[in-house]
Structure formats: C-alpha cells, structure tokens
Design an enzyme around this catalytic site. Sequence first.
Site, PDB file in Angstrom:
ATOM      1  CG  ASP A  15     -16.138  60.071  27.494  1.00  0.00           C
ATOM      2  OD1 ASP A  15     -16.977  59.444  27.964  1.00  0.00           O
ATOM      3  OD2 ASP A  15     -14.759  60.352  28.012  1.00  0.00           O
ATOM      4  CD  GLU A 183     -19.414  59.030  34.717  1.00  0.00           C
ATOM      5  OE1 GLU A 183     -18.420  59.567  35.706  1.00  0.00           O
ATOM      6  OE2 GLU A 183     -19.661  58.184  34.379  1.00  0.00           O
TER       7      GLU A 183
END
Length: 504
Positions: A15, A183
């Site tokens: 991420d 997302e």
Amino acid sequence: MAHRPNPLIPGFHPDPSVVLVDGVYYLVTSTFEYLPGLPVYRSTDLVDWEPIGHVADRPEQVEVSSVATGAGVFAPTLRYHNGLFHVIVTVVGSPRGCVVYTATDPAGPWSDGVTINGLDGIDPDLVWDDDGTAYVTYSGLRLTGEDAGRHYGIEQVRVDLADGRTLESPRPLWSGSGLRFPEAPHLYRHGDHWYLVIAEGGTERGHAVSVARGPSVTGPFTGHPANPLLTASGSPRYVQNTGHADLVETPDGGWALVLLGVRPIGEAQAFSPLGRETFITDVTWTEDGWPVFASVDLAPRAGIESADFSFEDGTALDDPGWLAVRATPRSMAEVIDGHLVLRGRETGLDAPRPVFVGRRQRHLNADVATRADASDGVGGLAARYDEHHHFGLEAKTEDGATVVTAWGSVAGLRQEWRRSFPAGPVELGMELRTPAEAASTVRADRIRLTADGTPLAELDGRYWTAETCASFTGRVVGLYASEGTARFADFRCAGWETGPGTDQ
C-alpha cells in the site's frame, strides 16, 4: 522509459503512498499489527531509498495492542500542504479509527494524531481544493454498527482536520468498472481535470488499477472506457496482484505509478514468500489527457544485501528495520553486556504478542543466523507470518546439554525435530532458497534449518506465503524468547535474487 529497480522497496511493504516535496521523495507503507508503524523512506531519484523513521513510533499513536491479525494500520496516504506533511490512515480494530498525523519533518517526530469522527471506511485519501477545503475520499467498507462488513464503494466527505470531524454526510463518488472491492482512492489535479485513481478486484490475483476524471474534486467522475488500465490478472507476468497505486512526477519531468505487487515463484505463480512489496512503473499521457500505465516489470537489485548486528555497542535497536508484534522492539528487548536480551513470558510464537523482534525478509534467497545462549531460558531464531504460521529453531538447556528444536507451524499444526549439542551458546541458522525453475512449477522456496552447521529440518516454503497464510503482511525473521532469559550475541542476514529479472 526510466530504468528503476523492481521491487522498488522489497519485502513486506504494501500500500505505498508517495509525495514529492522540494525535489525529494517521501514514501510510506502499511504495517498492520507491527510496531513501529508506517515506515518513512526518502529518495532524491526514485531509485535509492533510505529509511528515515516511522510515523507511529509510540504505541499510543495507533493503539494496536489488541487488534486482530490482519487488522491494525491499513493503507496510508502521505501528502504535503502548507508546510506540513500529513499521513491519513485507518487503524482497523483500534479506537483510533481514521487518524491524521502531521509533521514538519517526515523523519519525525509526528503528532499524536487527530481522529476524524464520523468517518467509517478504509484507505482514506486526503486532498485540498483551491480554497483550502480538505476532502477525505475513502473506500466505504463499514467497520462498525449494523452495516459492518457492507461495502458502499468509493465515498467522499469534507472534513475539519483541526477538530477531527466530518462536515457533511458521505456521498458516493465513483466505484470503478464493476470489479469487486473498489478501494485505495487517490485524487490528483492534472491539467484541466481532477483524476480519481482506485484499486479494484481485490488485493489478490484480480487486483487492478482504474481511473476516472471530472471537472472538480467532487466530480462528477467519468471512468476511462478501457478500465481497468493496469492489471496482471490472467497473465504470466512475474509481478502479480498489481494495484493500490499512487501517482507522482519523476525527476526528468515525467510521471510514475508507485504500487503494490507480489513475486510468486514458479511457472504456476502460486506462492509469494515475501508478501506484498512496493513496485514502480512509468506513466505517459495521451493527447486527450488520459494516463497510460506501463506494465510492471521485474528488475530486482543486483548483488548481496547484508545486515549484521553484533549488539556490542548498545545501539543495534536504533536501526529502523526492527519490528515487534503489537509492541515496540524496545519494549520487548534490551542490549546488555554485548547481547540482545529477551525475557520470555511462557508464550511462544503462537501468542498474539510474542516476545519477538525481527526484520522483514527482503529477498527470495537469504541466509540468517544468530549465536544464541539459552543457559537461562528458552528462545531462538524464527520466521513469522502470523501466530498460526511460523517456523524456526529453539534452544534450551536440558540435562547438561543444549537441545535445539526445529519446527514448522501451519494453521496451528506443528511438527518438530530435536537434536542435542554441547552445553553453551549455539549457532542457529536459516537458509532460504528459490528452487531451480525446472522444479518450481507449484513450489515456493526451500527452507533449511541448522544448528552449529548441522541440518535439522528442510521445509517447503509454500506453507509460509501470502497465499497460504491469507495475510496482508509478509515474512518477518528475527529473535524470540518463550521462557526465562535468552541472550543473542548477534543477528546476521544476507539476501540476494536469482531467476527472472536477474542475470543469474
């Protein structure tokens, strides 16, 4: 197209979020149940990265001591505004919730953080419009209340960062091309448009990057007709699970996409020992203003990377690479008389908070070793994916000898191999090797566990991979104690790459 190493930051670094400030790049990644949280890296060329600290180096900043495995410090966004660096992140399972931390220097110290009350979701992005209004755009996965577990797509709210509150009800923004789990939204202004980059398809093999654009930060957003614009799904590419991307300008005036991916071993692309890592790829723009993402190519760094800690001068734990589980390394270990000392609590690696300090495995091939003294306790060398999946070597004194037990634990099932050695300190070692391509159709790496150079066990590494453990993290290799006091004279590790993307 620039030549950069890939992975850009190897090992458990998922991420990624990146920002360019005054010619210097800063990057942060997720850490989940580990502390310190949110490592910060610095680069001047998007190639070489130096760890400079952590956003969350104090437990109270994130409060992860009781979070479930797979929860904790989720995907951050790093941004810079009006002289301040900001990191916004959701700490899942913690009372902190969605938190914004600030610092004038990204090396720290960072603030205690302000919780944004009324925001229920993950993967928050932070952006300001021309008049300075702050917006948080996020994935609307409900974490609390009657709707817990339901997903409402990509949402957005105006926020007051100082007071920590939302200024409106969440509104739907744009939720991709129809793949599951939209997302990881990030918003950017480029040219005449605002661009919304998201991930969809889930963070496994279906992971993808999709893009929409609109006239303002609030939209309305129209998706690219060819979405998703980047995915390795269904391909034989050496880098899989590509997604969760952040755009940034490059030193030569171009653009790049920093994103996560995994390196599965073998022709079947089945198992990824290191978990999700940080990768990079180039971006160009079409005449009508849409981004084009190059494929993510594997290009590991050449040579051997070594980290040797002798524990002689008492500063070894100052190195930013050390991690502990739901606790800080310094709360688990201390350096005394030239040894790292761990005091067991009659719990092993199965415990939610083991007495364990470790470092990310950063290479598919690695040698790890320590000189352990178990005369006053029980402890050794271990590799952890989670409390149900780990392996290692444990030493203890028994009947005037040092008894070493090698073990592998998979989903709570444990197998052991024991051998006795002369009393006193013992050399514990791990050899982690990728198999020859001809033998690696459905395999991961091979793990050899040794004591004083004697092999005790050889394990099949596929049982400690991202796919088997269903983990958001990666392998962390280090030292632990389960009973009494275990002492370690050193910790030595060396890693390198072979196979696709290398010259070997």
